[in-house]
Design a protein around this motif. Structure first.
Motif, PDB file in Angstrom:
ATOM      1  N   ALA A   1     -14.989 -29.500 -18.580  1.00 55.62           N
ATOM      2  CA  ALA A   1     -16.102 -28.794 -18.160  1.00 55.62           C
ATOM      3  C   ALA A   1     -16.164 -27.781 -18.698  1.00 55.62           C
ATOM      4  O   ALA A   1     -16.058 -27.632 -20.063  1.00 55.62           O
ATOM      5  CB  ALA A   1     -16.280 -28.867 -16.731  1.00 55.62           C
ATOM      6  N   LYS A   2     -16.650 -26.540 -18.100  1.00 54.21           N
ATOM      7  CA  LYS A   2     -16.704 -25.142 -18.590  1.00 54.21           C
ATOM      8  C   LYS A   2     -17.393 -25.080 -19.924  1.00 54.21           C
ATOM      9  O   LYS A   2     -18.751 -25.216 -20.174  1.00 54.21           O
ATOM     10  CB  LYS A   2     -15.430 -24.419 -18.166  1.00 54.21           C
ATOM     11  N   ALA A   3     -16.353 -24.710 -21.002  1.00 55.41           N
ATOM     12  CA  ALA A   3     -16.678 -24.617 -22.188  1.00 55.41           C
ATOM     13  C   ALA A   3     -17.526 -25.760 -23.049  1.00 55.41           C
ATOM     14  O   ALA A   3     -18.229 -25.590 -23.829  1.00 55.41           O
ATOM     15  CB  ALA A   3     -15.557 -24.256 -23.115  1.00 55.41           C
TER      16      ALA A   3
ATOM     17  N   ALA B   1      -5.164 -35.040 -16.346  1.00 56.45           N
ATOM     18  CA  ALA B   1      -5.025 -33.585 -16.623  1.00 56.45           C
ATOM     19  C   ALA B   1      -6.483 -32.966 -16.504  1.00 56.45           C
ATOM     20  O   ALA B   1      -7.423 -33.336 -16.891  1.00 56.45           O
ATOM     21  CB  ALA B   1      -4.796 -33.640 -18.138  1.00 56.45           C
ATOM     22  N   ASP B   2      -6.329 -32.104 -15.593  1.00 59.82           N
ATOM     23  CA  ASP B   2      -7.496 -31.294 -15.296  1.00 59.82           C
ATOM     24  C   ASP B   2      -7.645 -30.030 -16.215  1.00 59.82           C
ATOM     25  O   ASP B   2      -6.959 -28.953 -16.339  1.00 59.82           O
ATOM     26  CB  ASP B   2      -7.553 -30.805 -13.912  1.00 59.82           C
ATOM     27  N   GLU B   3      -8.305 -30.295 -17.486  1.00 61.94           N
ATOM     28  CA  GLU B   3      -8.437 -29.449 -18.381  1.00 61.94           C
ATOM     29  C   GLU B   3      -9.770 -28.887 -18.391  1.00 61.94           C
ATOM     30  O   GLU B   3     -10.423 -28.106 -19.591  1.00 61.94           O
ATOM     31  CB  GLU B   3      -8.191 -29.965 -19.670  1.00 61.94           C
ATOM     32  N   VAL B   4     -10.304 -28.551 -17.204  1.00 64.12           N
ATOM     33  CA  VAL B   4     -11.885 -27.830 -17.081  1.00 64.12           C
ATOM     34  C   VAL B   4     -11.520 -26.498 -17.729  1.00 64.12           C
ATOM     35  O   VAL B   4     -12.598 -26.103 -18.331  1.00 64.12           O
ATOM     36  CB  VAL B   4     -12.031 -27.857 -15.725  1.00 64.12           C
ATOM     37  N   GLN B   5     -10.763 -25.835 -17.404  1.00 62.17           N
ATOM     38  CA  GLN B   5     -10.465 -24.419 -17.938  1.00 62.17           C
ATOM     39  C   GLN B   5      -9.691 -24.370 -19.157  1.00 62.17           C
ATOM     40  O   GLN B   5      -9.951 -23.525 -20.145  1.00 62.17           O
ATOM     41  CB  GLN B   5      -9.983 -23.228 -16.708  1.00 62.17           C
ATOM     42  N   SER B   6      -8.522 -24.997 -19.129  1.00 64.05           N
ATOM     43  CA  SER B   6      -7.795 -24.914 -20.525  1.00 64.05           C
ATOM     44  C   SER B   6      -8.142 -25.858 -21.585  1.00 64.05           C
ATOM     45  O   SER B   6      -7.728 -25.553 -22.901  1.00 64.05           O
ATOM     46  CB  SER B   6      -6.313 -25.548 -19.925  1.00 64.05           C
TER      47      SER B   6
ATOM     48  N   SER C   1     -20.437 -30.821 -12.748  1.00 65.48           N
ATOM     49  CA  SER C   1     -19.638 -29.891 -12.784  1.00 65.48           C
ATOM     50  C   SER C   1     -18.272 -30.428 -12.900  1.00 65.48           C
ATOM     51  O   SER C   1     -18.062 -31.591 -12.756  1.00 65.48           O
ATOM     52  CB  SER C   1     -19.650 -29.355 -11.135  1.00 65.48           C
ATOM     53  N   GLY C   2     -17.270 -29.309 -12.965  1.00 63.86           N
ATOM     54  CA  GLY C   2     -15.836 -29.663 -12.922  1.00 63.86           C
ATOM     55  C   GLY C   2     -15.436 -30.555 -11.655  1.00 63.86           C
ATOM     56  O   GLY C   2     -14.803 -31.451 -11.803  1.00 63.86           O
ATOM     57  N   ALA C   3     -16.023 -29.883 -10.576  1.00 64.43           N
ATOM     58  CA  ALA C   3     -15.647 -30.587  -9.096  1.00 64.43           C
ATOM     59  C   ALA C   3     -16.263 -32.070  -9.246  1.00 64.43           C
ATOM     60  O   ALA C   3     -15.222 -32.941  -8.764  1.00 64.43           O
ATOM     61  CB  ALA C   3     -16.121 -29.824  -8.224  1.00 64.43           C
ATOM     62  N   GLU C   4     -17.302 -32.205  -9.678  1.00 63.05           N
ATOM     63  CA  GLU C   4     -17.762 -33.269  -9.585  1.00 63.05           C
ATOM     64  C   GLU C   4     -16.998 -34.557 -10.449  1.00 63.05           C
ATOM     65  O   GLU C   4     -16.615 -35.717 -10.315  1.00 63.05           O
ATOM     66  CB  GLU C   4     -19.388 -33.571  -9.929  1.00 63.05           C
TER      67      GLU C   4
HETATM   68  C1  LIG Z   1      -9.085 -26.245 -13.498  1.00 62.05           C
HETATM   69  C2  LIG Z   1     -10.415 -26.219 -12.791  1.00 62.05           C
HETATM   70  N1  LIG Z   1     -10.669 -27.370 -12.426  1.00 62.05           N
HETATM   71  C3  LIG Z   1     -11.888 -27.665 -11.668  1.00 62.05           C
HETATM   72  C4  LIG Z   1     -12.776 -26.521 -11.628  1.00 62.05           C
HETATM   73  C5  LIG Z   1     -14.298 -26.672 -10.776  1.00 62.05           C
HETATM   74  O1  LIG Z   1     -15.229 -26.716 -11.866  1.00 62.05           O
HETATM   75  P1  LIG Z   1     -16.473 -26.441 -11.241  1.00 62.05           P
HETATM   76  O2  LIG Z   1     -16.822 -24.947 -10.869  1.00 62.05           O
HETATM   77  O3  LIG Z   1     -17.401 -26.536 -12.513  1.00 62.05           O
HETATM   78  O4  LIG Z   1     -16.980 -27.253 -10.170  1.00 62.05           O
HETATM   79  C6  LIG Z   1     -12.408 -25.221 -12.070  1.00 62.05           C
HETATM   80  C7  LIG Z   1     -13.335 -24.056 -11.925  1.00 62.05           C
HETATM   81  O5  LIG Z   1     -12.858 -23.124 -12.192  1.00 62.05           O
HETATM   82  C8  LIG Z   1     -11.099 -25.117 -12.687  1.00 62.05           C
HETATM   83  O6  LIG Z   1     -10.622 -24.078 -13.513  1.00 62.05           O
END
Ligand SMILES: Cc1ncc(COP(=O)(O)O)c(C=O)c1O
Length: 454
Positions: free
Chosen positions: A281-283, A252-257, A120-123
């Motif tokens: 993550a995500k996409a 850089a947290d690019e999980v969403q961007s 996951s993104g958090a992990e």
């Molecule tokens: C920028 C960003 N970082 C981290 C996360 C966490 O990702 P996850 O929900 O997969 O743990 C998100 C989720 O929306 C996010 O938008």
């Protein structure tokens, strides 16, 4: 025939029956935004159990960038599932993991880099911090107001907004310091928003935290949950410059961007911003649970043997999906498509803004577009009740939308980039109608309703 076809009220009887069962056995905090139970999806379209067809402008909260059930993702997943669905990579490795790591090193510009995969993104954020602390030998972390980094203890500690993410869940992780982000629309001096945030950042090294103890700065190049806030490039580049001088890693947290949402593989590229490490993550895997940390070898190799991992990290089926996603982005020109989708969305909202005074700002990069709603364009007082009314209106007309923003007053567009021009126009027409209708249903002028939900 159009994309949207509603054959029942929402929820229809079959969806309603499942939602009733859900209420009995699934915990309440997992509440439901769109009152439809999905049967299947294709591209930007979803069909519920009652046969209603809707457009999903949330793309499964950003995951379905290449669209629901893309045939090449389905084929890759089926093939991989029939071969091997799990081993634990660190017991018996498999090629799709390595192939994906190669693909990500090439695409993220971290040329001498290495990759670790998670679920996951958090992990991935948790692990980015482990790499950074291990490489620097320092404990402290800097994050930003409005930032969102996940729901684990550390992710939540790094996350800014109290309700609904933190209230009642403390105590939080120590050594986390939160500083102002550059948010031009809400800055006392929009033209100087970047410079002001950089000043606060440097001042914090005197008043808040000793820079010699800081391992990493975690920053979203465009804030997602925080409101699709686009900072000036000088803010991001300035951060990198200040941190490089002080031996602090910029993550850089690019999980969403990331993964092409903004028209480049990373949003960071749009700003000439070169972070030390990137989190995706995500996409990345079209909704299969997969996340990645990419960073320089010296940082990624710093923890000792077996110090990083997890039973499911880099699952082979999820890796196969991600390898297909990377190919699809290239083969179908989705980076260019992101630009076109974004332009069309912005142009439509510019027209709506002429009729709907609640539109405060339309902003974004590529197809990552947000519209911030205010009760008054002068004072910029947030209008969360208007956003709630708007989302209800779009969903009842067959377009699933999601909000964001520290004041819960921003509509975010996370449209699958494979959407056809006709479906995009149809969905935007619904948004435009809903924007007008929401003025009535939000009870505009009623102050109490404007602050409710904030
Ligand atoms: C920028 C960003 N970082 C981290 C996360 C966490 O990702 P996850 O929900 O997969 O743990 C998100 C989720 O929306 C996010 O938008």
């Amino acid at each position: 025939m159009g994309a949207i076809e509603l054959v029942t009220d929402l929820p229809g009887p079959r969806s309603a029956a499942v939602l009733e069962r859900k209420a009995r056995v699934v915990c309440d905090p997992l509440d439901i935004h769109a009152p439809v139970v999905i049967d299947h999806g294709l591209g930007a379209r979803i069909t519920d159990l009652d046969g209603n067809s809707l457009l999903d402008f949330s793309a499964g909260l950003g995951c379905q960038l290449v669209g629901y059930s893309h045939p090449k993702v389905v084929e890759a997943v089926q093939r991989q599932a029939a071969m091997v669905s799990h081993t634990d990579f660190s017991v018996i490795p498999y090629e799709p993991f390595v192939e994906l790591a190669e693909g990500l090193v090439g695409r993220t510009g971290v040329r001498t880099g290495k990759v670790a995969l998670f679920n996951s993104g958090a992990e991935a954020i948790e692990n980015a911090v482990k790499f950074a602390r291990s490489a620097t030998g320092r404990p402290a972390l800097i994050c930003f107001e409005g930032g969102f980094h996940g729901r684990t203890l550390l992710g939540m500690s790094l996350t800014s907004r109290n309700k609904p993410y933190k209230t009642g869940f403390g105590p939080f992780a120590p050594e986390v310091y939160r500083l102002p982000y550059a948010y031009p629309y809400r800055s006392p001096d929009p033209a100087a928003a970047g410079a002001l945030a950089l000043e606060a950042f440097e001042r914090a090294f005197v008043t808040v935290v000793d820079p010699a103890t800081v391992a990493a700065v975690l920053v979203e190049p465009i804030q997602g949950e925080g409101g699709f806030v686009v900072p000036p490039a000088e803010f991001l580049r300035g951060l990198k410059e200040i941190c490089s001088r002080r031996g602090i890693l910029v993550v850089a947290d690019e999980v969403q961007s990331g993964t092409g949402r903004t028209g480049t593989f990373l949003a960071s590229e749009q700003f000439g911003f070169e972070p030390d490490m990137v989190v995706l993550a995500k996409a990345l895997a079209s909704g299969y649970p997969l996340s990645a940390v990419v960073g320089p070898s010296a940082v990624m190799d710093a923890p000792g043997p077996s110090a990083i991992g997890g039973t499911y990290v880099g699952n082979p089926v999820a890796c196969a999906a991600a390898n297909a996603v990377l190919k699809i982005i290239d083969e179908e020109g989705l980076l260019e498509r992101s630009e076109q989708v974004g332009k069309t969305v912005r142009a439509r909202w510019e027209q709506v803004a002429a009729e709907v005074p609640e539109v405060g700002e339309i902003r974004g990069v590529g197809a990552m577009v947000g519209v911030e709603f205010v009760a008054d364009r002068e004072t910029k007082r947030p209008a969360p009740a208007y956003l709630d009314a708007l989302m209800r209106e779009t969903i009842s007309r067959g377009v699933v939308t999601v909000g964001c923003g520290i004041y819960h007053n921003v509509l975010r567009h996370l449209i699958p980039l494979v959407i056809s021009d006709d479906d995009l126009e149809e969905g935007l027409e619904v948004l435009a109608e809903a924007a007008v209708a929401a003025r009535r249903t939000a009870g505009i002028g009623d102050r109490a309703s404007e602050v409710e939900g904030s």
